[in-house]
Design an enzyme around this catalytic site. Structure first.
Site, PDB file in Angstrom:
ATOM      1  N   ASP A 261       0.872  -1.164   0.000  1.00 53.84           N
ATOM      2  CA  ASP A 261       0.000   0.000   0.000  1.00 53.84           C
ATOM      3  C   ASP A 261       0.922   1.230   0.000  1.00 53.84           C
ATOM      4  O   ASP A 261       2.129   1.134   0.258  1.00 53.84           O
ATOM      5  CB  ASP A 261      -0.954  -0.003   1.208  1.00 53.84           C
ATOM      6  CG  ASP A 261      -2.185   0.878   0.947  1.00 53.84           C
ATOM      7  OD1 ASP A 261      -2.132   1.744   0.053  1.00 53.84           O
ATOM      8  OD2 ASP A 261      -3.200   0.719   1.653  1.00 53.84           O
TER       9      ASP A 261
HETATM   10  C1  BGC Z   1      -5.162   3.206   0.038  1.00 55.08           C
HETATM   11  C2  BGC Z   1      -5.267   2.259  -1.132  1.00 55.08           C
HETATM   12  C3  BGC Z   1      -5.096   3.019  -2.421  1.00 55.08           C
HETATM   13  C4  BGC Z   1      -3.753   3.736  -2.383  1.00 55.08           C
HETATM   14  C5  BGC Z   1      -3.431   4.523  -3.637  1.00 55.08           C
HETATM   15  C6  BGC Z   1      -3.916   4.052  -0.028  1.00 55.08           C
HETATM   16  O1  BGC Z   1      -3.944   5.056   0.938  1.00 55.08           O
HETATM   17  O2  BGC Z   1      -5.203   2.476   1.244  1.00 55.08           O
HETATM   18  O3  BGC Z   1      -6.488   1.574  -1.112  1.00 55.08           O
HETATM   19  O4  BGC Z   1      -5.194   2.165  -3.519  1.00 55.08           O
HETATM   20  O5  BGC Z   1      -3.746   4.643  -1.293  1.00 55.08           O
HETATM   21  O6  BGC Z   1      -4.208   5.662  -3.730  1.00 55.08           O
END
Ligand code: BGC
Length: 839
Positions: A261
């Site tokens: 993530d």
């Molecule tokens: C989120 C993800 C997301 C990623 C990219 C993160 O903060 O938890 O679900 O895909 O950001 O934006």
């Protein structure tokens, strides 16, 4: 309810322990083709790998920080930069796009085919924008209604979640876009999500939280898995060797890549522990840190090769090296995708309560309708965070209701200024006298920009009103045919006298009022105070010519007389309340109660009008105790995407029959929720981070309610219809995989409609405590009034096995298995018991 004993001697094959591992992905279910094709792909991957320098390989271990949403290209070998986009409910941050209903809404349809088509439509949206990897779907579990991100996921049940997410992925990947299932694993609340450690026993992990991931790998053939922010059982997700290298890659045979993530990577050693790609950039995984890790034996070249191989395998298999990802033949603004979004929205709306059969309303007979609540006009299309989408257009609840009713119907809407959402006063005293002087739109500055080949021509002017004709013969500002033009008016609204006012638009321009983006409503009602000045920005776009008139005017909302109390005098009152992206979203959890102002609003309206309908937005239950008894009808609308109003209106006025069923239990009180005592977590002595202990284990949600004896307000699977359904004739017949359970379903009411037949299994005589029943199959059925149909639901033996906590392995049931078939977890219409032989 009838109890049927089914005597099928060979139904469950003995007591033998099942192998601990599920079967490896097969050619038919995996993205990774078998036989010759697989060999060719593998050979091509190996060749590319051998041509990459060490430096190039290391560069492929992290994203391209420049734009934060892509991998790094190696142009000399034709390896493209692979572009990623959030998220589950539409394309974010690539300009306007189709805003689909949220994951939880899709889950409420319990419709596998629709989930597939949703994935396909999202895939088309992605290809129209050149996106290779979609950061979707999210499959974390609604352990508590308070999780800020429940709306993105598929509710509380791992079976339902896995089934729908799998179809979504198959649909998405069928369009040549790789899916990313997230967040692996135990990221089921947002409270301190970056540091919290989730603790759960292996049985709970295996049976509940890992299940959707397993299914999306095994059957969905998902190409990418995103690891989570949280720690799990002692390890940061990105460095969880046992889960990433062990369970996911070795045990499940996952051929694709694990990405972190955003900014979650613990260290360069995470790569050794099974992470393949650090996102959004090489922050921990840099050429220097990799060199050092290699020198100290903390990382091997072989592991680097494996990580790169996984990225290449995805890219080669998906065709990313062989064709442009951008499909210019697909429209950015697609009618086909809009229609799908509306279909999902309509099918997801869940009728929780409908006394006196108040709904559906006969629109032709209504003289006066009143609409209240903050969500009526500013209807939330999606919860907050990375899943947000900017739609091309949006239909609010109010607008949907307006459009659906004949013009002669009086529709009264009381605006609820933002400040009053939280401190309601004089709200229903709508007797604000009609203002003597209307507000003025002043100081209008117009900017016209026209795209010419190679440059953009921009002009500025002062104007007296906001209006433009985009007609074939009267092109504004000489917009050449086929060129793109944009007009932005910046102005101020000045208010000489307090009152309620309506902003009326034609031509669907975008409106920004003060700091608020309103989208493109045809009408927006607001309460303004004398002396107030509000900045207004109107944006209209046009490709070529001919879309007609764009205009914006403002007028006082007529008020009949001082002291007029519309709720009392209306045929029906519709109160649109609930949550929105400001209070439910990524990065924070939310409360269980509605804002006091909203509760007061429901009380006041319900007291004044017996025909009060509450329309709730939100990703899970809210506290309804204090008002549910006062209103005859309640609709749960989740987050319905861009066409929320059209969908709601078709349910309210009977154009569609509600068919949504709850994908999560709706608690009566939050302290009866089985996970209540183990939420949000605490700070144990000696730990530097908070811990959330999933102490309730597998007895959470409906599994927990059945154990505690509390009755939820609305059970898992609940959803009313305007018609009635009967279930009869349960039969179970052996099949190669286990058995097939058949029931007859009849629509006994006077309207056509759809329902969801739910199959639960209870394993009563086991070595360890088991839930009363667990979802093992379901089928959505659409039936005409009076129609009856046999519905067959497969029940493979493999789906009945469970994780034995002491043995640490999957086991078959040890005693007779009870089958419960019904229309919710607590509306069981037919039962059968399947005796197990060989004990
Ligand atoms: C989120 C993800 C997301 C990623 C990219 C993160 O903060 O938890 O679900 O895909 O950001 O934006």
């Amino acid at each position: 309810m009838r109890l049927i004993w089914v005597a099928l001697a060979t139904l469950l094959p003995g007591l033998s322990l099942l192998a601990a591992q599920p079967s490896a992905p097969t050619a038919a279910t995996s993205p990774y083709p078998s036989g010759e094709a697989a060999e060719k792909i593998e050979a091509r991957v190996e060749k590319l790998l051998s041509q990459l320098t060490h430096e190039e390989k290391v560069s492929l271990l992290a994203g391209d920080g420049f734009d934060g949403m892509s991998t790094i290209a190696v142009p000399r070998l034709g390896i493209p930069k692979m572009v990623m986009a959030d998220g589950p409910q539409g394309i974010r941050a690539h300009g306007p796009a189709c805003s689909f209903p949220s994951g939880i809404a899709l889950a409420a349809t319990w419709d596998r085919q629709l989930a597939f088509r949703y994935g396909e439509a999202l895939g088309r949206e992605a290809r129209a924008r050149g996106i290779h990897i979609q950061l979707a779907p999210g499959v974390n579990i609604a352990r508590t209604p308070l999780n800020g991100r429940n709306f993105e996921y598929y509710g509380e049940d791992p079976y339902l979640t896995g089934e729908l997410a799998t179809e979504y992925i198959l649909g998405l990947q069928s369009q040549g876009v790789a899916a990313t299932v997230k967040h692996f694993v135990g990221n089921d609340t947002e409270w301190r999500r970056m540091e919290i450690e989730s603790i759960m026993d292996e049985q709970t992990l295996r049976e509940i939280y890992l299940q959707p991931f397993l299914k999306t790998v095994e059957r969905g053939g998902v190409w990418s898995v995103m690891s989570a922010y949280n720690r799990l059982n002692g390890f940061p997700s990105t460095s969880n060797d046992a889960l990433q290298n062990g369970v996911l890659k070795k045990e499940w045979g996952f051929p694709g890549l694990v990405m972190s993530d955003w900014w979650a990577t613990e260290s360069v050693e995470s790569i050794a522990k099974g992470l393949d790609l650090e996102m959004p950039m090489g922050y921990r995984v840099t050429p220097e840190s990799v060199r050092e890790a290699l020198d100290h034996g903390k990382l091997t070249e072989a592991r680097i090769d494996d990580a790169v191989r996984r990225l290449l395998r995805m890219a080669v298999s998906m065709g990313f090296l062989d064709r442009p990802q951008l499909r210019k033949d697909l429209p950015l603004d697609s009618k086909e995708n809009d229609a799908l979004s509306l279909d999902v929205a309509t099918k997801s709306i869940t009728l929780l309560k409908n006394e006196r059969a108040l709904l559906p309303l006969d629109g032709t007979k209504l003289k006066r309708v009143v609409v209240y609540g903050p969500n009526a006009q500013d209807t939330p299309t999606v919860g907050g965070g990375s899943g947000g989408v900017t739609p091309f257009r949006k239909v609010s609840f109010l607008e949907g209701i307006r459009r659906a009713l004949p013009p002669k119907t009086e529709i009264f809407y009381a605006p609820m200024p933002v400040k009053e959402v939280f401190s309601l006063h004089n709200f229903l005293e709508l007797g604000k006298p009609a203002p003597t002087l209307p507000p003025r739109i002043t100081d209008i500055r117009k900017m016209v920009s026209i795209n010419q080949p190679g440059f953009t021509r921009v002009t500025f002017e002062r104007e007296n009103d906001i209006s433009v004709w985009w007609e074939k013969n009267f092109a504004p500002e000489d917009v050449p045919k086929g060129r793109e033009a944009r007009i932005v008016w910046d102005a101020r609204i000045e208010v000489p006298a307090s009152g309620n006012f309506e902003l009326i638009t034609t031509g669907h321009p975008e409106i920004r009022l003060g700091e608020k983006e309103l989208g493109n409503p045809e009408s927006y009602v607001m309460s303004l105070e004398q002396g107030e000045t509000l900045p207004l920005r109107i944006t209209a776009s046009e490709v070529g010519r001919g879309s007609g008139r764009v205009s914006v005017t403002i007028r006082p909302v007529p008020v009949e007389s001082t002291g007029f109390h519309p709720a009392e005098n209306a045929d029906v009152a519709i109160v649109c309340v609930g949550l929105s992206q400001e209070v439910e979203g990524e990065g924070f959890d939310r409360g269980f109660t509605l804002p006091v102002a909203q509760q007061q609003l429901i009380w006041k309206v319900a007291k004044a009008n017996p025909n009060t309908i509450v329309v709730l937005s939100g990703g899970a239950a809210v506290d309804m105790r204090d008002w549910i008894g006062m209103v005859p009808s309640v609709l749960q609308t989740w987050y319905l995407g861009q066409d929320a109003g059209t969908a709601l209106a078709s349910i309210l006025f009977g154009g569609a029959n509600p068919s949504g069923h709850l994908p999560c239990t709706f608690d009566r009180t939050i302290d009866e929720n089985p996970a209540f005592r183990h939420y949000p977590g605490n700070f144990p002595v000696g730990k530097e981070w908070p811990v959330v202990d999933y102490h309730e284990g597998i007895f959470y949600g409906y599994r927990g309610y059945d154990r505690s004896g509390f009755a939820p307000l609305f059970p898992f699977g609940h959803g009313l219809s305007y018609t009635e359904f009967e279930i009869s004739d349960l039969k179970a017949t052996p099949t190669a995989e286990g058995h097939s359970v058949t029931v007859a379903v009849k629509n006994t009411g006077s309207r056509d409609g759809a329902t969801v037949v739910q199959l639960y299994a209870g394993l009563p005589a086991e070595m360890t405590p088991r839930p009363l029943r667990e979802l093992k199959g379901f089928q959505r059925v659409t039936l005409k009034s009076g129609e009856s149909r046999a519905v067959a639901i497969p029940l493979p033996v493999a789906s009945l096995r469970y994780w034995h906590p002491e043995m640490g392995t999957w086991v078959n049931p040890q005693g007779p298995v009870r089958i419960d078939v019904g229309l919710s977890e607590r509306d069981i219409r037919q039962q059968a018991t399947l005796p197990v032989t060989g004990m």
